[in-house]
Scaffold this motif. Structure first.
Motif, PDB file in Angstrom:
ATOM      1  N   GLU A  79      -4.500   5.313  -2.858  1.00  0.00           N
ATOM      2  CA  GLU A  79      -2.323   4.856  -3.101  1.00  0.00           C
ATOM      3  C   GLU A  79      -2.250   6.108  -3.233  1.00  0.00           C
ATOM      4  O   GLU A  79      -0.657   6.044  -3.335  1.00  0.00           O
ATOM      5  N   LYS A  80      -2.541   6.658  -4.897  1.00  0.00           N
ATOM      6  CA  LYS A  80      -1.762   7.738  -5.257  1.00  0.00           C
ATOM      7  C   LYS A  80      -1.476   8.651  -4.155  1.00  0.00           C
ATOM      8  O   LYS A  80       0.208   9.673  -4.643  1.00  0.00           O
ATOM      9  N   ILE A  83       1.162   8.531  -1.822  1.00  0.00           N
ATOM     10  CA  ILE A  83       2.261   8.790  -2.283  1.00  0.00           C
ATOM     11  C   ILE A  83       2.650  10.131  -3.242  1.00  0.00           C
ATOM     12  O   ILE A  83       4.028  10.783  -2.924  1.00  0.00           O
ATOM     13  N   THR A 104      -0.467   9.616 -11.165  1.00  0.00           N
ATOM     14  CA  THR A 104       0.224  10.188  -9.401  1.00  0.00           C
ATOM     15  C   THR A 104       0.634  11.260  -9.497  1.00  0.00           C
ATOM     16  O   THR A 104       0.496  11.497  -8.322  1.00  0.00           O
ATOM     17  N   ALA A 208       4.741   5.541  -8.140  1.00  0.00           N
ATOM     18  CA  ALA A 208       4.410   4.170  -8.971  1.00  0.00           C
ATOM     19  C   ALA A 208       3.155   3.356  -8.096  1.00  0.00           C
ATOM     20  O   ALA A 208       4.223   2.865  -6.720  1.00  0.00           O
ATOM     21  N   ASP A 209       1.952   3.291  -8.182  1.00  0.00           N
ATOM     22  CA  ASP A 209       1.212   2.619  -7.292  1.00  0.00           C
ATOM     23  C   ASP A 209       1.979   1.187  -7.373  1.00  0.00           C
ATOM     24  O   ASP A 209       2.592   1.158  -7.658  1.00  0.00           O
ATOM     25  N   SER A 210       1.121   0.415  -5.835  1.00  0.00           N
ATOM     26  CA  SER A 210       1.468  -0.974  -6.282  1.00  0.00           C
ATOM     27  C   SER A 210       1.855  -1.632  -6.557  1.00  0.00           C
ATOM     28  O   SER A 210       2.074  -2.905  -7.052  1.00  0.00           O
ATOM     29  N   LYS A 212       1.998  -1.697  -9.953  1.00  0.00           N
ATOM     30  CA  LYS A 212       3.061  -1.422 -10.811  1.00  0.00           C
ATOM     31  C   LYS A 212       4.292  -2.253 -10.903  1.00  0.00           C
ATOM     32  O   LYS A 212       5.107  -2.133 -11.334  1.00  0.00           O
ATOM     33  N   ILE A 213       4.419  -2.507  -9.080  1.00  0.00           N
ATOM     34  CA  ILE A 213       5.662  -3.610  -8.773  1.00  0.00           C
ATOM     35  C   ILE A 213       5.346  -4.283  -8.809  1.00  0.00           C
ATOM     36  O   ILE A 213       4.609  -4.927  -8.622  1.00  0.00           O
ATOM     37  N   THR A 232       6.568   3.921  -3.702  1.00  0.00           N
ATOM     38  CA  THR A 232       5.146   2.935  -3.699  1.00  0.00           C
ATOM     39  C   THR A 232       3.992   2.714  -2.328  1.00  0.00           C
ATOM     40  O   THR A 232       4.671   2.996  -1.514  1.00  0.00           O
ATOM     41  N   ASP A 233       3.044   2.337  -2.479  1.00  0.00           N
ATOM     42  CA  ASP A 233       1.819   1.918  -1.306  1.00  0.00           C
ATOM     43  C   ASP A 233       2.207   0.859  -0.810  1.00  0.00           C
ATOM     44  O   ASP A 233       2.650  -0.383  -1.697  1.00  0.00           O
TER      45      ASP A 233
END
Length: 253
Positions: A79-80, A83, A104, A208-210, A212-213, A232-233
């Motif tokens: 994911e990172k 991003i 990230t 920020a990967d998902s 963190k959302i 994000t992802d």
């Protein structure tokens, strides 16, 4: 006011500000410098503060501080990386940027070797070590005090570095991204540095990967209106996606 009460207030002030000058404390508490020096020596010995040249930082609590870098760098790698590639697509040869700390943002540092004549300013020692291997990148490393386990430089020297520069981009990490609370971080120590980074850049992008959302960490950095967008992802669904508007860019991981 007793010495214990004064010392407790010093620690609370540090948590709120992230950094305090020793001279300010004498004036604030109406005591002489020798009294403040004894207070700071006691707080340092008991592990409640970190002393720096002319001032102090709040000591990082292992139960509340950042996850060690050796752990974070191996989480959500795919994911990172996705991003980071999305962020890289916005960067042109010859541009300048700030790279914040974080695993990230470190992935973006790995990808920057495909760009030419890039100038980077960073307070992350792992990022600095990576970029030092690429002769086409002009590297500036902020001074400051290193946080334990995360290789991040903080403090007044770090903040001052970013207050005296201007760059095309700032790429920031975050512990939390929320449509109401904006960008948040797990501790107060880094807040003045991150805010100085934002002020120094034409455009600011948060990576920020998902995971963190939708999360709100302890310390407020800025509202979403202050930055350009968050990348994000798509591995986790975003609750209240419509409330982020155009500030949230979701890429396929």
């Amino acid at each position: 006011m007793t010495a214990t009460e004064r010392r407790d207030q010093i620690v609370e002030l540090l948590r709120a500000r992230g950094y305090v000058n020793a001279g300010e404390l004498s004036e604030l508490f109406c005591v002489d410098g020798s009294t403040i020096r004894r207070d700071l020596s006691f707080l340092e010995k008991t592990g409640r503060v970190m002393r720096t040249h002319g001032g102090l930082l709040p000591a990082q609590d292992a139960s509340e501080g950042d996850t060690p870098y050796s752990v974070r760098r191996n989480l959500n790698i795919q994911e990172k990386a996705a991003i980071a590639l999305a962020a890289l697509s916005e960067v042109k040869d010859g541009q300048s940027m700030i790279l914040d700390n974080g695993s990230t943002v470190f992935q973006l540092a790995l990808a920057l070797k495909s760009r030419k004549n890039i100038t980077v300013v960073t307070n992350d020692l792992m990022t600095a070590m990576q970029l030092s291997q690429h002769p086409s990148i002009t590297l500036h490393v902020a001074g400051g005090v290193m946080l334990h386990n995360v290789y991040t430089l903080v403090g007044s020297d770090t903040t001052r570095k970013f207050e005296h520069i201007h760059v095309d981009w700032a790429f920031l990490g975050a512990e939390g991204v929320h449509f109401e609370s904006g960008i948040t971080n797990i501790n107060t120590i880094e807040i003045p540095v991150k805010q100085a980074m934002i002020a120094a850049a034409e455009r600011t992008v948060v990576l920020a990967d998902s995971s963190k959302i939708g999360y709100r960490a302890l310390s407020h950095v800025c509202l979403l209106d202050t930055i350009d967008h968050v990348i994000t992802d798509d591995r986790r669904p975003v609750k209240n996606l419509n409330k982020y508007g155009e500030k949230l860019r979701v890429v396929q991981a």
